[in-house]
Structure formats: C-alpha cells, structure tokens
Design an enzyme around this catalytic site. Structure first.
Site: not given
Ligand SMILES: [Zn+2]
Length: 163
Positions: A120-123, A11
């Site tokens: 830092h997790m993210h959707m 990404e």
C-alpha cells in the site's frame, strides 16, 4: 551526514503483525476516539493522512490513497491530484503547528527501497529542523511514548478539520 533522511534506509511504520493493512484499516474506524488511537488525522474519499507511530521527527505523517494499491502508476488521475492537494494541506498544517525549517517528502516503493508496507503506497512527510539529524537515531531506537504522539495529534488535528 547532516542531511541524512533515515526513511530511505528502511522505514518503521504502524505495521500490523497479523498481516492486515493498517493504511486500509485505520481510516475505517468510526469513533473519534478510535481514530485518535490510530492517529488518523484525515480520512477523505480518496486520500488519508495518518501519523507515523515511529516518527523520525515530531509531525512525521503518512499520506496514502484510500485504495490498497502498491504502485504510483496505479493511481487514477483523481487520486494523483488529491494526493498533492492533501500534501499541500499537510505541509501547511505542519508549518502552522511546528514551524519547521525544512521538509523531507518521499515515497519508498518496494522492499528493496526500504518500504515497510510495500503493498500500500504512502508518502512520508517529515518536518526538519537544522541540527535535528543528531536527534533522530535516538527516536528510532527508543520507542516514542504514546503521550507524545497524542499531544502531536491534538496539535495537528484542527488543521485537518478545515480540508
Ligand atoms: Zn491497504
């Protein structure tokens, strides 16, 4: 190839060069002008919604917990519920603004899985239209012009004021 979702391959998100975490920093901005520059659509007590500066499609959004955590299992029950509450609002907002024919929703965890910011997790929420996969490689190679992002921001922002 028709259903290829490029984010799984690595990404590109609004990462900062200096090592600061933009998912922490961007929602901290105070003025609406700064929030607009940083493309922050929603800053809640536990969850934020930010537009991806390198979208795979118009309306490619990132939902993240406010807390700087890397793993799903670090989410508190409250954060888990809020993440899905905000996801519901987000898909509804994108549907009202852009009327997509489908969505890809997913999380890349860890560098091996293609995460751009693994700390830092993210959707990812990516609206899809039939036939749009031909269009996507173009978007990732040619940097999307800021005007286009600001226009998308203006379209989506009102929907996030009602959360
Ligand atoms: Zn962070």
């Amino acid at each position: 190839m028709n259903n290829l979702w490029a984010p799984w391959r690595g990404e590109y998100i609004n990462a900062k060069k200096d090592g600061a975490c933009f998912l922490c920093d961007a929602p901290q901005k105070r003025s609406s002008e700064e929030l607009k520059t940083e493309l922050v659509l929603f800053k809640g007590a536990v969850t934020s919604v930010i537009m991806n500066k390198f979208p795979y499609n118009s309306g490619h959004l990132l939902i993240s917990p406010v807390r700087h955590i890397a793993k799903i299992e670090e989410l508190t029950p409250e954060e888990s519920i809020d993440l899905f509450r905000i996801l519901r609002h987000t898909t509804a907002a994108i549907t009202m603004a852009f009327n997509p024919e489908g969505f890809n929703i997913g999380i890349n965890l860890g560098r091996a899985a293609g995460a751009g910011i693994e700390e830092h997790m993210h959707m990812h929420v990516v609206p899809r239209w039939n036939g749009d996969s031909n269009f996507m490689p173009l978007l990732t190679e040619v940097k999307v012009i800021p005007e286009h992002l600001q226009e998308t921001f203006e379209k989506l922002k009102p929907f996030f004021e009602r959360i």
